[in-house]
Write a protein that holds these residues in place. Structure first.
Motif, PDB file in Angstrom:
ATOM      1  N   ALA A  16      13.157  -2.412  -8.752  1.00 38.36           N
ATOM      2  CA  ALA A  16      12.092  -3.501  -8.579  1.00 38.36           C
ATOM      3  C   ALA A  16      11.737  -3.325  -7.212  1.00 38.36           C
ATOM      4  O   ALA A  16      10.412  -3.425  -6.877  1.00 38.36           O
ATOM      5  CB  ALA A  16      12.574  -4.896  -8.758  1.00 38.36           C
ATOM      6  N   GLY A  17      12.711  -3.214  -6.059  1.00 40.22           N
ATOM      7  CA  GLY A  17      12.188  -3.066  -4.912  1.00 40.22           C
ATOM      8  C   GLY A  17      11.410  -1.907  -4.710  1.00 40.22           C
ATOM      9  O   GLY A  17      10.343  -1.895  -3.786  1.00 40.22           O
ATOM     10  N   TYR A  18      11.745  -0.621  -5.102  1.00 43.88           N
ATOM     11  CA  TYR A  18      10.957   0.667  -5.066  1.00 43.88           C
ATOM     12  C   TYR A  18       9.544   0.233  -5.634  1.00 43.88           C
ATOM     13  O   TYR A  18       8.592   0.919  -5.010  1.00 43.88           O
ATOM     14  CB  TYR A  18      11.592   1.674  -5.574  1.00 43.88           C
ATOM     15  N   LEU A  19       9.561  -0.380  -6.539  1.00 44.76           N
ATOM     16  CA  LEU A  19       8.111  -0.720  -7.261  1.00 44.76           C
ATOM     17  C   LEU A  19       7.111  -1.379  -6.479  1.00 44.76           C
ATOM     18  O   LEU A  19       5.858  -1.194  -6.395  1.00 44.76           O
ATOM     19  CB  LEU A  19       8.224  -1.084  -8.648  1.00 44.76           C
ATOM     20  N   PHE A  20       7.915  -2.472  -5.660  1.00 42.88           N
ATOM     21  CA  PHE A  20       7.221  -3.339  -4.926  1.00 42.88           C
ATOM     22  C   PHE A  20       6.799  -2.471  -3.743  1.00 42.88           C
ATOM     23  O   PHE A  20       5.293  -2.710  -3.212  1.00 42.88           O
ATOM     24  CB  PHE A  20       7.914  -4.464  -4.505  1.00 42.88           C
ATOM     25  N   VAL A  21       7.438  -1.439  -3.135  1.00 42.13           N
ATOM     26  CA  VAL A  21       6.897  -0.779  -1.878  1.00 42.13           C
ATOM     27  C   VAL A  21       6.059   0.268  -2.159  1.00 42.13           C
ATOM     28  O   VAL A  21       5.523   0.927  -1.422  1.00 42.13           O
ATOM     29  CB  VAL A  21       8.097  -0.347  -0.922  1.00 42.13           C
ATOM     30  N   ALA A  22       6.085   0.824  -3.482  1.00 41.22           N
ATOM     31  CA  ALA A  22       5.519   1.977  -3.764  1.00 41.22           C
ATOM     32  C   ALA A  22       4.084   2.122  -3.518  1.00 41.22           C
ATOM     33  O   ALA A  22       3.524   3.037  -2.913  1.00 41.22           O
ATOM     34  CB  ALA A  22       5.614   2.194  -5.338  1.00 41.22           C
ATOM     35  N   PRO A  23       3.256   1.381  -3.823  1.00 43.68           N
ATOM     36  CA  PRO A  23       1.827   1.197  -3.571  1.00 43.68           C
ATOM     37  C   PRO A  23       1.565   1.415  -2.061  1.00 43.68           C
ATOM     38  O   PRO A  23       0.726   2.369  -1.756  1.00 43.68           O
ATOM     39  CB  PRO A  23       1.277  -0.069  -3.885  1.00 43.68           C
ATOM     40  N   LEU A  24       2.424   0.743  -1.299  1.00 38.79           N
ATOM     41  CA  LEU A  24       2.208   0.933   0.209  1.00 38.79           C
ATOM     42  C   LEU A  24       2.678   2.180   0.681  1.00 38.79           C
ATOM     43  O   LEU A  24       1.992   2.865   1.646  1.00 38.79           O
ATOM     44  CB  LEU A  24       2.913  -0.218   0.954  1.00 38.79           C
ATOM     45  N   MET A  25       3.679   2.691   0.090  1.00 36.93           N
ATOM     46  CA  MET A  25       4.168   4.088   0.613  1.00 36.93           C
ATOM     47  C   MET A  25       3.221   4.999   0.264  1.00 36.93           C
ATOM     48  O   MET A  25       3.047   5.905   0.918  1.00 36.93           O
ATOM     49  CB  MET A  25       5.492   4.211  -0.195  1.00 36.93           C
ATOM     50  N   LEU A  26       2.668   4.978  -1.102  1.00 32.89           N
ATOM     51  CA  LEU A  26       1.640   6.098  -1.618  1.00 32.89           C
ATOM     52  C   LEU A  26       0.494   5.820  -0.590  1.00 32.89           C
ATOM     53  O   LEU A  26       0.094   7.006  -0.415  1.00 32.89           O
ATOM     54  CB  LEU A  26       1.354   5.480  -3.067  1.00 32.89           C
ATOM     55  N   GLY A  27      -0.002   4.754  -0.485  1.00 38.40           N
ATOM     56  CA  GLY A  27      -1.172   4.922   0.653  1.00 38.40           C
ATOM     57  C   GLY A  27      -0.937   5.394   1.882  1.00 38.40           C
ATOM     58  O   GLY A  27      -1.570   6.205   2.603  1.00 38.40           O
ATOM     59  N   LEU A  28       0.321   5.206   2.424  1.00 37.18           N
ATOM     60  CA  LEU A  28       0.670   5.836   3.661  1.00 37.18           C
ATOM     61  C   LEU A  28       0.869   7.217   3.836  1.00 37.18           C
ATOM     62  O   LEU A  28       0.411   7.893   4.585  1.00 37.18           O
ATOM     63  CB  LEU A  28       2.132   5.163   4.224  1.00 37.18           C
ATOM     64  N   ILE A  29       1.526   7.813   2.723  1.00 34.73           N
ATOM     65  CA  ILE A  29       1.757   9.276   2.545  1.00 34.73           C
ATOM     66  C   ILE A  29       0.182   9.870   2.368  1.00 34.73           C
ATOM     67  O   ILE A  29      -0.116  10.767   3.111  1.00 34.73           O
ATOM     68  CB  ILE A  29       2.699   9.588   1.489  1.00 34.73           C
TER      69      ILE A  29
END
Length: 299
Positions: A16-29
């Motif tokens: 659940a934590g990874y899913l929450f941060v995934a959009p931000l991390m994808l945008g950052l990458i």
């Protein structure tokens, strides 16, 4: 059984934590890390992006050697270093105004809004207002100077000697409100007991400012110093709207020179080498500030 249940719960929470941060991390990458790495690689090439990927030619260190023999780039670097002056000036003025607003002024919130408005306003709108203010013959600034008897006042943005100081003045005016708000927050976090103890000891206002206020807000000052210096190297919008680097490259800075090289001259590889040099300069200055903070920042 209980242990397996806890493991499953931990796994679910982790997912659940990874899913929450995934959009931000994808945008950052996708929007930051990949372009940065691409720019790093392109800085060692001679490439015009109009030619497509097939036109990439490895140039080694040629771009960097050429940079330090490029008068336009060296002028932009010098202008950027001069622009850093706006940071300590803004910090000093903002600190004095923050102290006055926090201690001596009624309707504090109104003054906060008034000073903060330029920071949140459109840079284009602000630039157009100052363009009218600094008009060589009809602007209010020169009209006022002529009313005082100055028959030939400066042409400001159109003058090679005054264009950069004019932009620096506008930048200070824009950034002042943000610095004031941050300083007021820092001032309100200082324990009142310290000032009460100083009053009992008979300390005057200057000693309280020097020995209590300045040390207690040193982390705030350090934050504004670091972000301000980095921001001064990123200045672009004011120059694009008001001077386009002129007159005679007197207001050209690295970011504007990079933009002109990449999108007007279509020298993508050469512009990428400028971006890498800019990154290294900001990194070195920030590292020096981090080292210096140990001597004057009190946490």
């Amino acid at each position: 059984m209980i242990r397996k249940f806890h493991l499953k719960m931990d796994t679910r929470e982790a997912i659940a934590g990874y899913l929450f941060v995934a959009p931000l991390m994808l945008g950052l990458i996708i929007l930051t890390l990949i372009p940065v790495l691409g720019s790093l690689l392109l800085s060692f090439t001679d490439w015009n992006f109009v030619a497509g990927l097939g036109g990439i030619r490895f140039a080694g260190m040629d771009n960097f050697i050429r940079l330090f023999h490029d008068d336009a780039f060296m002028k932009s670097l010098l202008n950027n270093l001069l622009f850093i002056i706006t940071v300590p000036v803004t910090i000093i003025v903002a600190l004095l105004l923050a102290i006055l607003i926090d201690k001596q002024v009624f309707l504090k919130d109104l003054f906060k809004v008034i000073y903060f408005l330029p920071y949140i306003s459109s840079v284009v709108a602000i630039a157009m207002v100052w363009q009218v203010m600094f008009h060589p013959s009809l602007g209010p600034v020169n009209q006022f100077l002529m009313s005082l008897g100055w028959s030939n006042p400066p042409k400001w943005l159109a003058d090679i000697h005054y264009a950069l100081p004019s932009l620096m003045l506008i930048q200070i005016w824009i950034q002042l409100g943000y610095n004031i708000i941050i300083f007021i927050a820092g001032l309100q976090s200082i324990p009142k007991d310290l000032y009460e103890a100083a009053d009992i000891d008979g300390a005057n206002s200057w000693r309280k400012f020097r020995n209590i206020t300045v040390p207690c807000i040193s982390p705030t000052t350090f934050f504004l110093l670091v972000t301000g210096v980095i921001g001064s190297f990123k200045i672009f919008d004011l120059i694009q709207v008001l001077t386009q680097g002129g007159p005679a490259n007197s207001t050209t800075v690295i970011v504007y020179e990079l933009y002109d090289t990449a999108f007007n001259q279509l020298k993508t590889g050469y512009a990428s080498s400028m971006a890498l040099v800019l990154f290294l300069i900001c990194l070195i200055i920030t590292a020096l500030q981090m080292l210096a903070q140990k001597k004057w920042v009190n946490y």
